[in-house]
Design an enzyme around this catalytic site. Structure first.
Site, PDB file in Angstrom:
ATOM      1  N   GLU A 449      15.458 -45.465 -20.985  1.00  0.00           N
ATOM      2  CA  GLU A 449      16.126 -44.942 -21.325  1.00  0.00           C
ATOM      3  C   GLU A 449      17.749 -45.927 -22.095  1.00  0.00           C
ATOM      4  O   GLU A 449      18.542 -45.888 -21.882  1.00  0.00           O
ATOM      5  CB  GLU A 449      16.978 -43.618 -22.125  1.00  0.00           C
ATOM      6  CG  GLU A 449      15.518 -42.707 -21.573  1.00  0.00           C
ATOM      7  CD  GLU A 449      15.492 -41.307 -21.767  1.00  0.00           C
ATOM      8  OE1 GLU A 449      15.177 -40.477 -22.949  1.00  0.00           O
ATOM      9  OE2 GLU A 449      16.522 -41.336 -20.593  1.00  0.00           O
ATOM     10  N   GLU A 512       6.907 -39.371 -19.034  1.00  0.00           N
ATOM     11  CA  GLU A 512       7.872 -38.040 -18.877  1.00  0.00           C
ATOM     12  C   GLU A 512       7.382 -37.307 -20.029  1.00  0.00           C
ATOM     13  O   GLU A 512       6.681 -37.841 -21.447  1.00  0.00           O
ATOM     14  CB  GLU A 512       9.230 -38.431 -19.309  1.00  0.00           C
ATOM     15  CG  GLU A 512      10.053 -38.984 -18.384  1.00  0.00           C
ATOM     16  CD  GLU A 512      11.137 -39.012 -18.739  1.00  0.00           C
ATOM     17  OE1 GLU A 512      12.379 -38.209 -19.601  1.00  0.00           O
ATOM     18  OE2 GLU A 512      12.240 -40.125 -18.349  1.00  0.00           O
TER      19      GLU A 512
END
Length: 1030
Positions: A449, A512
């Protein structure tokens, strides 16, 4: 510009990165891999002098050369906040200070560490290195008053040569650590902000001539029969003149020598490279299923044959290739069933001991997990050794996350800034060098991220230049421009299926998903069905492994867990850190048990149950099922009718085979075939007979002819009526109804109070984390949590030995003009049974999902012994039920309560045919629904559970809240992920259902036998909609 706010200065005097290994004095000692047995290893963990400062300049100048006798102490390793210094703060993605790259707050929390270490004569003439395996964030090192150097990169090993500064005897080591640095901008992971020396510190001694680094590689022939082991070795000579040495190398398979040879007359001048390679015939291959390890031992000798050092390395023969859009490990298709694991200890924060790390890995293996992503940074070097040993495929992630820039709409700000390239590239280079020799690592991940840009591309090329034997991952390279695997996170099931229908040219994973916050995650089965359907989806990693709660104790001795805001920290992301499959203390949660079943590598399918025909499917990729046994049991309403064991044989990896079960003669009762699969042999992580999976198949419904309930103690009912209430009295009971609410307010049986709180139809539940978005977006704004109920009509009818109480109410929220017109019909029979028919007709406009359609009441708190015929033994929900089966279960109200650290709805049991709650003498209440219902019971009120923010805020009631729910919303994983799928949604719409409430006494027949009777004498067929007549 100072050093901690200068991105061009990532270190000073830190040694070049290299593999993690140690030197020993003998082959036997080396093969223990116990670094503490090495004569040239000196641990420095333990008690250090320590003082905390709010500003770096507050550290006294004399600190580097003088032991501060009046300072306090701290344990190393530790996060200093966990030792009472500074402040803890939890954010998911935001920086806790203003963004002003590369600057950080001038009030920069600083820890000053000191300790004395003593060197014996054996260290004379040796190179002396000091290694820090983890320091957060920026640190400087001083020895005996001399500056050694500094380093950044909190979760990477930093190594310094202090040979010129140390002496035999006592030495003063001083370390100044600052919490914030320019590097903080790339260390913005979802975790507590904390600081300190949080991993081990130790000294390593080296002869002047030694092995500096080495890289091991294994390659198979085309048939994957034989393999080549090759090793590139870097030797170093610190003496003034060249040295002639011999490098011996031996590969051990247990005690058997597989290969042994030497490189003679090896002249070493400064840094010198050497290499060797040899063929190993038919080696045992390493995989997560069979983590077979060899020992490579390298012995360096001087010209006289004296041993300078012995260096061991575990070797696993393993490769990974990409072919036809898939990756193959040892030429086998593989699916990665993974978890994202943070370092966290509920008492120590990120200072995680190896005993806890090892327990994590044991739990993963026990629950069928075969892969772990080191989210989102390198772990302690010994973590990878344990993964090699236990058998876990590792996605090794680099310490890069700049998520905080997303809050200003520019997540790629520094990731796409060429000035930061050195910072980014250095981190992947250091990471790969340190862990390159571990067979468990199959994927390097460039970080998490941080947007996308030039620095990610530079990292990829640097990684491939160092290691072309592994795959490279980075999720935010959304088009897989450079990376080897295309990846997404929190992709919902329909889109995931679409990805499978239209494969990308590169292998795909979801790095995820299934956010495991609080009660959940739900929907794992639907995800797994998609994964199994499409070979191109080769990996999935649940977020996340463990809660990050910090254990605390209140004034009454109650243990609870702190999260964001509990330290006065702001901004914070509140309880978003409580999102693991296991609790903070490593206790497995219900979500982990569900995941274990969903990903179980041995699948059992029904073919023709009438003939006892099943199918076994082997979802192992390397291993047959020869080490597994199937245990079959036929159960009929709590009784075992037959058992059978079948040793599974000759089921090849990724294949299936027929199974035949011998079924007994079945009677009229409902019957199920239960299957448990166990692993026969004892392993490092489990005892012999460890259960792998459980399955249940219905064999037949109950076909017994219903017998009406007709006890011989019934007496005529009497009805007492006044202005405020009416009371129905029978043989040993009395029930009073309020004419103001239309509900029963008292129910006395044999002098005991059965009812403690008025029953009511219920459309709300204590919010679970995975429903927070629905709560904040729908339910709270529409006031579902404070719906009011108003009586519209109340009628009493008495005839033929029974009394009917009919209440018509409206349940609706304030402010709005929608709601439910509800009808309660209570039939009270002379024999003591109370039949309840509930129905509702919606009015107004509310076309949305709701938490439940149910019924709740308060009953005597002594009725805490529970028996039920339904799905158990653990809590279960419509989209989280694979780990539980239907049977007769016995428990207690306390044991059925899942005590989440952030209180929320819990403890549900589905498909309940009957349940009984009794006291220790067997007196209590039997519930027999017309069709299976959801059931839960708490020692707390719904309002208390909903309002409480921590488990110690729960206030135990004197009574029990009994919930009998017609429909219950699935869990989903929408705390950060997928909404509840359509199949498991509950809508605010018309409903009808019913059940019988029957007091039971210890001297009477058991609840199970009573539940077999027919109740209601036609009442339910008259008063329930057709959908409930089945």
């Amino acid at each position: 510009m100072n050093r901690w706010e200068n991105i061009q200065l990532t270190h000073e005097n830190r040694l070049a990165p290299r593999a993690y290994f140690f030197s020993y004095d003998s082959v036997a000692q080396a093969r223990t891999f116990a670094r503490e047995t090495s004569s040239l290893f000196l641990p420095l963990s333990g008690q250090w002098n320590f003082h905390f400062f709010d500003h770096p300049l507050q550290v006294p100048e004399a600190f580097t050369s003088e032991l501060m006798a009046d300072w306090g102490h701290i344990t190393v390793p530790a996060m200093w906040q966990m030792e009472g210094h500074g402040k803890l703060q939890y954010t998911d993605e935001g920086f806790p200070f203003p963004i002003d790259v590369p600057f950080v707050p001038s009030d920069n929390p600083t820890g000053a560490y000191q300790r004395i270490f003593t060197l014996s004569d054996g260290w004379q003439g040796k190179q002396t290195l000091i290694k820090f395996d983890g320091v957060e964030t920026y640190f400087e090192v001083y020895v005996n008053g001399q500056y050694v150097g500094f380093s950044k990169g909190s979760r990477l090993t930093a190594e310094f040569d202090i040979s010129a500064m140390v002496k035999t005897g006592d030495n003063l080591l001083c370390v100044r650590v600052m919490q914030w640095a320019d590097s903080t901008y790339v260390e913005d992971q979802d975790m507590w902000w904390s600081a300190g020396i949080f991993r081990d510190v130790y000294l390593v001694g080296k002869h002047l001539t030694h092995i500096n680094d080495f890289t091991v590689r294994t390659d198979f022939d085309e048939a994957y029969c034989d393999a080549t082991l090759s090793c590139e070795v870097v030797l170093e000579n610190l003496a003034a003149s060249p040295v002639v040495t011999t490098l011996e190398y031996t590969l051990f398979d247990g005690e058997r020598v597989v290969h042994s040879s030497a490189i003679d007359h090896l002249a070493i001048e400064k840094l010198t490279s050497a290499s060797f390679a040899f063929t190993v015939e038919q080696p045992q291959q390493w995989s997560a299923e069979s983590p077979y390890l060899y020992h490579l031992v390298m012995t360096l000798k001087d010209a006289n044959g004296n041993v300078l050092e012995v260096v061991p390395q575990r070797v696993g023969f393993r490769d990974i290739k990409v072919r036809d859009g898939l990756f193959w490990i040892n030429n086998r298709y593989v699916m990665l069933h993974g978890v994202n694991r943070h370092d966290n200890d509920h008492r120590k924060g990120r200072a995680v001991g190896m005993d806890r790390v090892e327990k994590d890995l044991q739990l993963m293996k026990q629950h069928n997990i075969n892969s772990v992503r080191t989210a989102h940074y390198p772990n302690d070097p010994r973590f990878y050794e344990l993964c090699d040993i236990y058998g876990l495929f590792v996605m090794a992630e680099t310490d890069v996350e700049s998520h905080g820039f997303a809050n200003v709409g520019d997540i790629s700000r520094i990731t796409d800034d060429p000035q930061w390239e050195k910072v980014y590239v250095e981190r992947i280079v250091r990471h790969i060098h340190a862990q390159k020799n571990h067979p468990s690592i199959i994927i390097w991940s460039l970080g998490n991220e941080s947007g996308y840009g030039c620095n990610i591309r530079a990292m990829y090329h640097a990684a491939k230049a160092l290691d072309d034997t592994r795959l490279v991952h980075y999720e935010e390279d959304r088009d897989a421009e450079v990376v080897d695997i295309i990846s997404t996170m929190y992709t919902r099931v329909p889109l995931m299926n679409e990805f499978g229908e239209y494969p990308h040219p590169k292998p795909r994973i979801i790095c995820e998903y299934a956010h495991a916050m609080g009660n959940g995650p739900g929907g794992l089965t639907e995800y797994q069905n998609v994964f199994y359907k499409h070979d191109c989806i080769q990996g999935h990693y649940v977020w996340e492994w463990c809660d990050h709660g910090i254990q605390a104790q209140d004034d009454h001795g109650n243990v609870w867990y702190k999260f964001g805001g509990d330290y006065g920290d702001y901004p914070n992301n509140y309880n978003f850190c409580l999102d693991g499959l296991i609790y903070s203390d490593q206790t497995p949660g219900p979500g982990l048990k569900e995941y274990k079943q969903v990903i179980a590598p041995v699948k059992i399918h029904a073919r023709d149950l009438t003939r006892g025909e099943l199918k076994v499917e082997n979802k192992l990729w390397f291993t047959t099922l020869d080490d597994y046994t199937l245990h079959a049991e036929v159960r009929a309403e709590g009784e075992t009718l037959a058992t059978q064991q079948i040793k599974l044989r000759d089921v090849a990896p990724n294949s299936e085979a027929p199974l035949q079960i011998t079924l007994p003669q079945l009677d009229a009762r409902e019957a199920f075939l239960n299957i448990t699969v166990t692993k026969d042999s004892r392993t490092r992580y489990s005892e012999a007979g460890h259960p792998i999976a459980t399955y249940q198949f219905p064999l037949k419904e109950n076909t017994a002819q219903p017998v009406p309930f007709a006890p011989n103690n019934a007496r005529p009912l009497t009805l007492e009526d006044d202005r405020l209430s009416c009371t129905v009295r029978g043989y040993n009971f009395a029930i009073t109804f309020s004419k103001m609410s239309g509900k029963p307010t008292s129910w006395q049986v044999n002098g005991e109070s059965l009812l403690t709180r008025e029953p009511k139809i219920n459309f709300f539940k204590p919010m679970i984390d995975n429903h927070k978005q629905e709560y904040e977006g729908l339910w709270q704004p529409n006031h579902l949590q404070i719906m009011q109920e108003h009586l519209r009509d109340f009628a009493v009818e008495q005839s033929d030995g029974e009394v009917l109480i009919i209440s018509r109410t409206v349940i609706a929220p304030p402010v709005f003009d929608f709601g439910m017109r509800c009808t309660y019909i209570w039939r009270i029979a002379a024999d003591g049974q109370v039949n309840v028919a509930l129905s509702g007709e919606r009015y107004g406009d509310y076309p949305h999902i709701i938490p439940c359609i149910g019924f709740t009441m308060g009953i005597n708190g002594e009725y805490d012994q529970v028996a039920y015929y339904g799905r158990g033994p653990g809590e279960n929900y419509a989209d989280s039920q694979q780990a539980n089966i239907i049977d007769i279960w016995r428990s207690t109200v306390d044991a059925m309560f899942e005590n989440y650290p952030f209180p929320q709805n819990n403890g549900n049991r589905q498909h309940v045919r009957w349940t009984a709650l009794t006291n220790r003498h067997g007196n209590g209440l039997l519930v027999v629904p017309q069709r299976p219902i959801n059931f839960s019971a708490w020692h707390y009120t719904q309002e208390n559970i909903h309002a409480a923010q921590h488990c110690n805020e729960l206030q135990r009631s004197d009574d029990i809240t009994l919930n009998l729910d017609h429909q219950l919303l699935g869990l989903g994983s929408n705390s950060w992920g997928s909404e509840v799928l359509d199949s498991w949604r509950v809508w605010f719409r018309d409903f009808s259902y019913g059940f019988t409430l029957l007091p039971v006494s210890g001297g009477e027949a058991t609840a199970q036998s009573l539940a077999s009777y027919e109740f209601g004498a036609g009442f339910f067929s008259t008063n329930l909609h057709s959908e409930n007549k089945q």
